[in-house]
Design a protein around this motif. Structure first.
Motif, PDB file in Angstrom:
ATOM      1  N   GLY A   1     -34.015   0.588  31.100  1.00 42.05           N
ATOM      2  CA  GLY A   1     -33.617  -0.442  32.248  1.00 42.05           C
ATOM      3  C   GLY A   1     -32.032  -0.916  32.167  1.00 42.05           C
ATOM      4  O   GLY A   1     -32.038  -1.808  33.124  1.00 42.05           O
ATOM      5  N   ASP A   2     -31.440  -0.521  31.257  1.00 41.80           N
ATOM      6  CA  ASP A   2     -30.254  -1.121  31.269  1.00 41.80           C
ATOM      7  C   ASP A   2     -29.284  -0.431  32.552  1.00 41.80           C
ATOM      8  O   ASP A   2     -29.395   0.762  32.882  1.00 41.80           O
ATOM      9  CB  ASP A   2     -29.368  -0.496  30.144  1.00 41.80           C
ATOM     10  CG  ASP A   2     -29.889  -0.729  28.897  1.00 41.80           C
ATOM     11  OD1 ASP A   2     -29.566  -1.619  28.210  1.00 41.80           O
ATOM     12  OD2 ASP A   2     -30.943   0.034  28.310  1.00 41.80           O
ATOM     13  N   SER A   3     -28.820  -1.467  33.387  1.00 35.20           N
ATOM     14  CA  SER A   3     -28.303  -0.939  34.668  1.00 35.20           C
ATOM     15  C   SER A   3     -27.626  -1.634  35.513  1.00 35.20           C
ATOM     16  O   SER A   3     -27.356  -2.997  34.955  1.00 35.20           O
ATOM     17  CB  SER A   3     -29.859  -0.665  35.789  1.00 35.20           C
ATOM     18  OG  SER A   3     -30.464  -1.851  35.623  1.00 35.20           O
ATOM     19  N   LEU A   4     -27.048  -1.347  36.519  1.00 34.36           N
ATOM     20  CA  LEU A   4     -26.093  -2.339  37.261  1.00 34.36           C
ATOM     21  C   LEU A   4     -27.021  -3.526  37.648  1.00 34.36           C
ATOM     22  O   LEU A   4     -26.440  -4.505  37.768  1.00 34.36           O
ATOM     23  CB  LEU A   4     -25.488  -1.696  38.508  1.00 34.36           C
ATOM     24  CG  LEU A   4     -24.643  -2.449  39.320  1.00 34.36           C
ATOM     25  CD1 LEU A   4     -23.436  -2.904  38.524  1.00 34.36           C
ATOM     26  CD2 LEU A   4     -24.077  -1.305  40.447  1.00 34.36           C
ATOM     27  N   LEU A   5     -28.215  -3.261  38.262  1.00 33.03           N
ATOM     28  CA  LEU A   5     -29.094  -4.434  38.755  1.00 33.03           C
ATOM     29  C   LEU A   5     -29.238  -5.525  37.881  1.00 33.03           C
ATOM     30  O   LEU A   5     -29.208  -6.474  38.030  1.00 33.03           O
ATOM     31  CB  LEU A   5     -30.456  -3.554  39.100  1.00 33.03           C
ATOM     32  CG  LEU A   5     -31.395  -4.670  39.770  1.00 33.03           C
ATOM     33  CD1 LEU A   5     -30.869  -5.289  40.916  1.00 33.03           C
ATOM     34  CD2 LEU A   5     -32.791  -4.093  39.981  1.00 33.03           C
ATOM     35  N   ALA A   6     -29.484  -5.076  36.353  1.00 34.14           N
ATOM     36  CA  ALA A   6     -29.732  -6.055  35.346  1.00 34.14           C
ATOM     37  C   ALA A   6     -28.538  -6.986  35.224  1.00 34.14           C
ATOM     38  O   ALA A   6     -28.380  -8.266  35.293  1.00 34.14           O
ATOM     39  CB  ALA A   6     -30.005  -5.448  34.027  1.00 34.14           C
TER      40      ALA A   6
ATOM     41  N   ILE B   1     -22.826  -8.855  30.048  1.00 37.51           N
ATOM     42  CA  ILE B   1     -23.160  -7.615  30.668  1.00 37.51           C
ATOM     43  C   ILE B   1     -23.097  -6.426  30.048  1.00 37.51           C
ATOM     44  O   ILE B   1     -23.552  -5.407  30.010  1.00 37.51           O
ATOM     45  CB  ILE B   1     -22.282  -7.484  32.051  1.00 37.51           C
ATOM     46  CG1 ILE B   1     -20.675  -7.688  31.785  1.00 37.51           C
ATOM     47  CG2 ILE B   1     -22.972  -8.404  33.255  1.00 37.51           C
ATOM     48  CD1 ILE B   1     -19.920  -7.760  33.264  1.00 37.51           C
ATOM     49  N   LEU B   2     -22.328  -6.439  28.900  1.00 35.41           N
ATOM     50  CA  LEU B   2     -21.975  -5.590  27.809  1.00 35.41           C
ATOM     51  C   LEU B   2     -23.670  -5.332  27.055  1.00 35.41           C
ATOM     52  O   LEU B   2     -23.778  -4.092  26.932  1.00 35.41           O
ATOM     53  CB  LEU B   2     -21.436  -5.897  26.660  1.00 35.41           C
ATOM     54  CG  LEU B   2     -20.825  -4.987  25.771  1.00 35.41           C
ATOM     55  CD1 LEU B   2     -20.436  -3.721  26.067  1.00 35.41           C
ATOM     56  CD2 LEU B   2     -20.102  -5.691  24.471  1.00 35.41           C
ATOM     57  N   MET B   3     -24.369  -6.388  27.130  1.00 36.08           N
ATOM     58  CA  MET B   3     -25.534  -6.362  26.537  1.00 36.08           C
ATOM     59  C   MET B   3     -26.620  -5.721  27.617  1.00 36.08           C
ATOM     60  O   MET B   3     -27.689  -5.385  27.113  1.00 36.08           O
ATOM     61  CB  MET B   3     -25.982  -7.579  26.090  1.00 36.08           C
ATOM     62  CG  MET B   3     -25.199  -8.113  24.904  1.00 36.08           C
ATOM     63  SD  MET B   3     -25.335  -9.929  24.428  1.00 36.08           S
ATOM     64  CE  MET B   3     -26.631  -9.861  23.301  1.00 36.08           C
ATOM     65  N   VAL B   4     -26.595  -5.902  28.699  1.00 37.07           N
ATOM     66  CA  VAL B   4     -27.425  -5.268  29.753  1.00 37.07           C
ATOM     67  C   VAL B   4     -27.320  -4.160  30.657  1.00 37.07           C
ATOM     68  O   VAL B   4     -28.139  -3.552  31.217  1.00 37.07           O
ATOM     69  CB  VAL B   4     -27.948  -6.372  30.726  1.00 37.07           C
ATOM     70  CG1 VAL B   4     -28.682  -7.634  29.900  1.00 37.07           C
ATOM     71  CG2 VAL B   4     -26.816  -6.994  31.563  1.00 37.07           C
ATOM     72  N   ALA B   5     -25.833  -3.690  30.922  1.00 30.65           N
ATOM     73  CA  ALA B   5     -25.391  -2.734  31.687  1.00 30.65           C
ATOM     74  C   ALA B   5     -25.527  -1.207  31.149  1.00 30.65           C
ATOM     75  O   ALA B   5     -25.458  -0.295  32.154  1.00 30.65           O
ATOM     76  CB  ALA B   5     -24.134  -3.012  32.194  1.00 30.65           C
TER      77      ALA B   5
END
Lengths: 322, 298
Positions: free
Chosen positions: A175-180, A253-257
């Motif tokens: 799920g790591d993505s631009l949307l997150a 965002i490092l943590m989710v992208a």
């Protein structure tokens, strides 16, 4: 009797004179010391004042000095317009194109604006015009708290909630993505958007609204067609401030992208300008490291541009206010 | 209000009534979304973090052998960085504000300094991290240490201190200054005895806000102050104590959270740290409100 007294007085007089002269001298000395102290303190304060200027100069100089070589070595065109970022290529053929990151940063920021600005603006209208005073005060406190939460905490919640959510919802392997990242950024810019636009809306003269109401407009028409246009430069400042925050954010965002240098796509794992630096700085060496400084330089230029726009709006605001 | 607006909408055309209703719905919807979001954020963090929070967790150093998890080093490092940064930034920031409001006569210089301050305020932290690494860790030879971290944070917090101090200096009545000068005091004497004491609450507010930024910062400290989770060896004498500040490196709370979550995928302690950070943010908010409220009253 008189003579001795006079005689006695005369030496006394000279003593007093001497004393006065001495005093004058020490006062003179003291004054000189005081003047010296004044000059000294003034210089000290001047130096303190110039520290900020010094910092900005140091930042700009060092970023330019350590950012230019890599751009030069890779080649301007390749650095900015190649979509290949692979500094640790196994076959010894690394490539340094930062186009994916520039685009990701722009898309990510734009996405966060699309979500965050309308919600934040409507919330500001609610707080400034509609909510009763007590409710507004409570919500304002909580929004302030939201602004004080460290970015890693947002990252953590994003990692645990958004990323699995997106994975399940879209049936992706990860799920790591631009949307997150976009959603995390949107939440993070909300407090500044809300508070700056609320200040702008509060500053709209009451007479404007009263005139509009008296002419038969409804309250909501008044807020959106009279108050909001009157506060438009303040709201614009809020938007630009949000852009600055979003483009500069790194840790959350490092943590989710996902941190793969893909060309941006909403459900793709991506790498921002900031996360490239934050994620690779700890192990990069040689040209790779220099390239990270070049990315820093690019980010710096973006921010300076945004600041210039922000200042323009704020100045305009001041003029309107005065 | 509600009743009144309903009676107003009754006589309107369909389009205007639709506009009114839609806009009202949108406003309430966003308010609801944000409130739910806030409640969810707080609730989720607290719910997942509190079970893991214990006195042992806060007061011990982690040890894989003994199977202990603890964030004492992170707490101490955070405190260290906060104190070191404030010691450096406070004189600089207050001095700068005094120069701007009391001494400066050259308008061009003032606007230059203000431009620099605004630029620093808008700079993202990752830039401070980069510059901190080159300037303080490498060029000045501090290495990766808490002190290098503190220096980098000085650049970041300087605008906060300058701005709040300046605000409060501006609220000191001009007549105080004139009175002091008329009694024959020099400018420095006036600043020291009249202006500074009456602007203390502004300076305190600035400090509180700066502490908030320092505690919440992670990118800068990750690269300049290190990511170690061990307790630094603090010497027993004063000299050794300072030497350890120069030498030791380590993770602050935010960096520890990042470590737990991203490097080790160990989420329970990460949430516990998040709760600690949340509590600190809450306390700082209250403190800032109190100090700011006193400032506003004047």
């Amino acid at each position: 009797m008189k003579l001795p007294v006079g005689k006695a007085e005369r030496p006394g007089g000279t003593a007093a004179e001497n004393k006065a002269a001495g005093q004058a001298r020490t006062i003179d000395g003291r004054r000189r010391l005081k003047d010296l102290m004044e000059q000294f303190m003034k210089a000290v304060f001047l130096v303190c004042g110039l520290v900020a200027v010094g910092f900005v100069l140091v930042i700009s100089l060092y970023l330019i000095i350590s950012g230019i070589p890599a751009i030069h070595q890779v080649g301007f065109f390749e650095f900015f317009f190649s979509s290949d970022w692979d500094p640790a290529n196994k076959s010894g053929n690394p490539s340094y194109g930062i186009l994916p990151m520039i685009l990701t940063s722009i898309y990510g920021t734009a996405g966060a604006m699309v979500i965050g600005v309308p919600i934040g603006f409507l919330m500001a209208v609610f707080l400034s015009k509609i909510a009763n005073r007590k409710v507004a005060a409570v919500i304002r406190e909580v929004v302030d708290l939201l602004a004080g939460i460290p970015s890693v905490v947002y990252g953590l919640v994003g990692m645990m909630v958004l990323v699995p959510g997106i994975r399940v919802l879209f049936g992706l392997p990860a799920g790591d993505s631009l949307l997150a990242a976009v959603i995390v950024l949107a939440v993070m810019i909300l407090p500044s958007i809300i508070s700056v636009s609320e200040t702008a809306l509060d500053a709209v003269p009451r007479e404007y609204e009263e005139a509009s109401l008296a002419l038969g407009a409804t309250e909501l028409e008044t807020y959106f067609r009279v108050s909001a246009p009157a506060a438009k430069s303040g709201i614009a400042a809020a938007v630009v401030l949000g852009v600055g925050r979003a483009i500069g954010e790194a840790m959350a965002i490092l943590m989710v992208a996902g941190n793969v240098a893909n060309m941006p796509g909403l459900l793709k794992s991506v790498k921002f300008l900031t996360t490239a630096i934050a994620g690779e700085m700890s192990y990069a060496g040689g040209l790779h490291r220099q390239a990270l400084f070049s990315i820093g330089l690019v980010l710096f230029l973006f921010i300076m541009l945004i600041n210039a726009v922000l200042n323009m709006f704020l100045k305009k605001n001041d003029k309107e206010g005065g | 209000m509600e009743q009144q607006s309903k009676s107003i909408t009754r006589g309107l055309s369909h389009r205007r009534r639709a506009y009114d209703i839609t806009m009202r719905a949108l406003v309430y919807a966003s308010a609801a979304v944000i409130c739910v979001l806030l409640a969810f954020l707080m609730g989720y963090i607290l719910l997942r973090g509190i079970p893991h929070l214990s006195w042992e967790f806060l007061s011990s150093e982690e040890s894989v052998i003994k199977g202990i998890e603890g964030i004492l080093p992170a707490l101490i490092n955070t405190l260290y960085v906060v104190i070191a940064t404030l010691i450096i930034v406070l004189p600089l920031g207050v001095g700068s504000a005094i120069y701007l409001t009391e001494y400066a006569t050259n308008r061009r210089l003032v606007s230059l300094i203000e431009f620099a301050t605004e630029t620093l305020a808008g700079m993202p932290s990752i830039i401070f991290a980069l510059v901190g690494v080159i300037v303080f860790c490498e060029f000045m030879g501090l290495g990766i240490s808490l002190l290098a971290g503190a220096f980098s944070l000085v650049m970041m917090t300087l605008p906060t201190i300058i701005r709040t101090t300046q605000e409060s200096l501006k609220t000191v009545p001009q007549s105080y200054r004139e009175g002091s000068l008329a009694l024959g005091s020099g400018k420095w004497h006036m600043v020291r005895t009249v202006v500074l004491p009456s602007s203390v609450d502004g300076i305190v507010t600035g400090c509180i806000l700066a502490v908030g930024r320092i505690v919440g910062e992670s990118a800068v400290l990750m690269f300049t102050a290190g990511m170690g989770m061990r307790l630094a060896k603090y010497g027993d004498t004063f000299g050794k104590f300072f030497k350890s500040l120069f030498d030791s490196s380590g993770a602050t709370l935010t960096v520890a959270l990042y470590n737990y979550a991203k490097e080790r995928a160990d989420f329970e302690p990460a949430f516990a740290v998040a709760v600690v950070l949340l509590i600190i943010a809450f306390l700082i908010n209250i403190a800032a409100k109190l100090a700011g409220g006193r400032l506003k009253k004047r």
